[in-house]
Design an enzyme around this catalytic site. Structure first.
Site, PDB file in Angstrom:
ATOM      1  N   LYS A 207      -7.591   4.153  -1.781  1.00 58.29           N
ATOM      2  CA  LYS A 207      -7.858   4.515  -0.386  1.00 58.29           C
ATOM      3  C   LYS A 207      -9.026   5.501  -0.336  1.00 58.29           C
ATOM      4  CE  LYS A 207      -3.150   4.265   1.517  1.00 58.29           C
ATOM      5  NZ  LYS A 207      -3.404   3.231   2.536  1.00 58.29           N
TER       6      LYS A 207
ATOM      7  N   ARG B 117       5.127  -3.998   0.896  1.00 54.55           N
ATOM      8  CA  ARG B 117       5.793  -5.300   1.055  1.00 54.55           C
ATOM      9  C   ARG B 117       6.360  -5.807  -0.273  1.00 54.55           C
ATOM     10  NH1 ARG B 117       0.448  -7.750   3.611  1.00 54.55           N
ATOM     11  NH2 ARG B 117       0.309  -5.558   4.151  1.00 54.55           N
TER      12      ARG B 117
HETATM   13  N1  BES Z   1       1.196   3.013   3.572  1.00 51.45           N
HETATM   14  C1  BES Z   1       0.159   2.157   4.009  1.00 51.45           C
HETATM   15  C2  BES Z   1       0.175   1.900   5.503  1.00 51.45           C
HETATM   16  C3  BES Z   1      -0.193   3.063   6.373  1.00 51.45           C
HETATM   17  C4  BES Z   1      -1.519   3.410   6.549  1.00 51.45           C
HETATM   18  C5  BES Z   1       0.775   3.728   7.066  1.00 51.45           C
HETATM   19  C6  BES Z   1      -1.842   4.463   7.378  1.00 51.45           C
HETATM   20  C7  BES Z   1       0.439   4.772   7.912  1.00 51.45           C
HETATM   21  C8  BES Z   1      -0.877   5.146   8.061  1.00 51.45           C
HETATM   22  C9  BES Z   1       0.280   0.800   3.317  1.00 51.45           C
HETATM   23  O1  BES Z   1       0.767   0.828   2.024  1.00 51.45           O
HETATM   24  C10 BES Z   1      -1.089   0.228   3.260  1.00 51.45           C
HETATM   25  O2  BES Z   1      -1.902   0.806   2.587  1.00 51.45           O
HETATM   26  N2  BES Z   1      -1.325  -0.884   3.962  1.00 51.45           N
HETATM   27  C11 BES Z   1      -2.599  -1.491   4.018  1.00 51.45           C
HETATM   28  C12 BES Z   1      -2.413  -2.965   3.913  1.00 51.45           C
HETATM   29  C13 BES Z   1      -3.685  -3.736   3.740  1.00 51.45           C
HETATM   30  C14 BES Z   1      -4.313  -3.415   2.394  1.00 51.45           C
HETATM   31  C15 BES Z   1      -3.405  -5.217   3.847  1.00 51.45           C
HETATM   32  C16 BES Z   1      -3.245  -1.112   5.338  1.00 51.45           C
HETATM   33  O3  BES Z   1      -2.552  -1.041   6.357  1.00 51.45           O
HETATM   34  O4  BES Z   1      -4.443  -0.843   5.345  1.00 51.45           O
HETATM   35 MG    MG Z   2      -0.735   1.087   0.569  1.00 52.09          MG
END
Ligand code: BES
Ligand code: MG
Ligand code: ZN
Length: 490
Positions: free
Chosen positions: A267, A341
């Site tokens: 990230k 997931r």
């Molecule tokens: N934990 C995150 C989702 C999230 C992001 C929750 C910001 C709250 C605030 C999750 O694991 C994630 O990183 N999801 C990705 C999925 C994508 C790579 C398909 C996302 O939402 O960007």
């Molecule tokens: Mg994630």
């Protein structure tokens, strides 16, 4: 926080609080005072006019057993919601703390304003939750928690309502207090230890599955995501078995990523600290299980919490990997940041196979897309069952923990088809990100009624979160009140 009840409004108290409807010029339930005090009350009433959330304090001179009166505006009668008394009570409690009072009293509004049991629950949940403060890591702790006296007219159901509200609020506070912990202080092992503690206190069964057992039993999602961290993954299982022996249980599943760096698909740095809240789904399940057992609900409820830390490193799983989930299905990893997931799919399949439940409910801070779609005050729900969805919607209306349903038809299922495995762990670009994540979860379940609750926007206070006295900065405990209401109304 200590809570007492009292029938008389004339007892000694340092702060007597009464609610005021807008334009009513009247404090609900306030006893009569002498002319001088009455005229100050009337003046204050004119000034604050019962406007929602406004507080006005009137000091009482002399030897009156009441030292101060607090007028608390609750707005227009037609605009009262099932949340108004909760959040105004929270403001009252915070005011009492600010004044460093040892105790304060709130007059419960009568039947024609709001149904008494609901009023009591809201007063207790609002005050307790508003006084919670995450100060574990502050060297100086100055606040003392004032004691609350709830002034009620006689009713035999009141004491049960009070006890229930206290347990519900304590569940939400427990969830907040572990969800707020920093990632260096809260690993999957820490969460497993919390589960052990609450299971011992309240006589639940607790089973923790660790590596190498996870791998051996086929939890390919949990093992893959967890393998990059030196903090080992855990699958936490709590059982509350107080229903009939052959009553099918309700299974609750919660994502507990104690820190989500994104893994190899790292990230961006800005705001990454917030990913300590990626364990909120699991913390919600722990809070619910704690309250379910303390309420001694006559049902069977299972809590399943897959917990990992998602880290980049030499042993991390990678984009391109193909893994085998607990269901036996294979998944192509295209983004290691779509980790939730994977661990949830394992836990959902395990819950269905092991317990043959009546229903499965999962909570997860699963997608950033959920915040884009619904913002930070409403959770997304996605389900395969209309009746279960209706029940959750009903509980949502009663508790004001808001949810909104998103669709999940075959077209969305098609969006996670992979060229090389049974499915891929991302959809197509950023389209319908919350739904394609849910589609992945749906594949983990064969034929059990299931509802997924994406709490990415609501699990902690962030940018556009609506200010609520009972949800101070940090984790909100979203879902605890919602699901406890659902379970109590089964
Ligand atoms: N934990 C995150 C989702 C999230 C992001 C929750 C910001 C709250 C605030 C999750 O694991 C994630 O990183 N999801 C990705 C999925 C994508 C790579 C398909 C996302 O939402 O960007
Ligand atoms: Mg994630
Ligand atoms: Zn995550």
């Amino acid at each position: 926080m200590k809570i007492k009840t009292e029938k008389s409004t004339k007892k000694k108290t340092s702060l007597l609080c009464g609610f005021v409807l807008e334009n009513s010029n009247k404090v609900i339930g306030l006893p009569k005072f002498d002319i001088k005090i009455t005229s100050s009350i009337n003046q204050s009433l004119k000034d604050m006019d019962g406007k929602l959330g406004r507080l006005s304090i009137i000091p009482i001179p002399g030897k009156n057993p009441v030292q101060r009166i607090l007028l608390a505006g609750i707005g227009k009668k037609d605009n009262l919601t099932k949340d108004t008394i909760r959040f105004v009570s929270g403001k009252i409690a915070q005011k009492a703390r600010e004044l460093k009072l040892k105790e304060f009293s709130i007059i419960t509004p009568p039947n024609f304003i709001i149904e008494p049991i609901s009023a009591i629950s809201q007063i207790i949940e609002g005050t307790k939750m508003a006084l919670y403060k995450f100060d574990k890591f502050k060297s100086e702790k100055i606040d003392t928690i004032p004691e609350l006296t709830v002034i009620v007219s006689k009713s035999n159901k009141i004491s049960k309502a009070i006890k229930t509200a206290e347990i519900v609020a304590d569940g939400a506070i427990f969830t907040k207090s572990i969800a707020n912990l920093p990632p260096n202080e809260c690993t999957p092992t820490t969460l497993a230890n919390f589960a052990k503690i609450i299971s011992k206190k309240n006589k639940m069964k607790c089973n923790i599955i660790s590596e190498p057992e996870l791998k051996k039993q086929g939890f390919g999602g949990i093992s893959a995501v967890g393998q990059g961290s030196k903090n080992e993954p855990k699958l936490i299982v709590l059982e509350h078995n107080h229903g009939q022996k052959n009553d099918k249980p309700i299974v609750l599943v919660g994502k507990a990523v104690t820190f989500d760096t994104g893994g190899i698909s790292l990230k961006p740095g800005s705001g990454m600290d917030e990913m300590k809240f990626d364990k909120c789904g699991g913390c919600t399940v722990l809070g619910i299980m704690k309250s379910v057992s303390e309420l001694n609900l006559p049902i069977n409820v299972i809590g399943i919490i897959p917990s990992v830390e998602n880290m980049p490193g030499g042993e991390s799983y990678r984009p391109g990997d193909i893994i085998k989930l607990f269901s036996g299905k294979t998944a192509e990893i295209l983004n290691t940041d779509a980790e939730g997931r994977l661990i949830l799919a394992d836990a959902l399949s395990y819950g269905e196979k092991q317990y043959a439940p009546k229903a499965i409910i999962d909570f997860a801070t699963l997608t950033g897309a959920c915040i884009v779609a619904l913002g930070t005050n409403v959770a997304a729900i996605v389900s395969n069952d209309e009746r279960l969805t209706k029940k959750i919607n009903d509980a949502s209306k009663r508790t004001t923990e808001e949810v909104w349903e998103l669709p999940l038809n075959q077209d969305y299922m098609d969006m996670i088809k992979s060229d090389v495995a049974d499915m891929k762990n991302v959809g197509i670009g950023r389209a319908a990100g919350t739904i394609t994540a849910a589609a992945f979860l749906k594949n983990a379940i064969e034929n059990t009624p299931w509802i997924h609750i994406d709490i990415a926007g609501v699990a902690w206070t962030q940018g556009a979160t609506k200010e609520k006295s009972y949800n101070p900065k940090g984790a909100t405990g979203f879902g605890v009140r919602l699901i406890l209401d659902y379970l109590q109304n089964l």
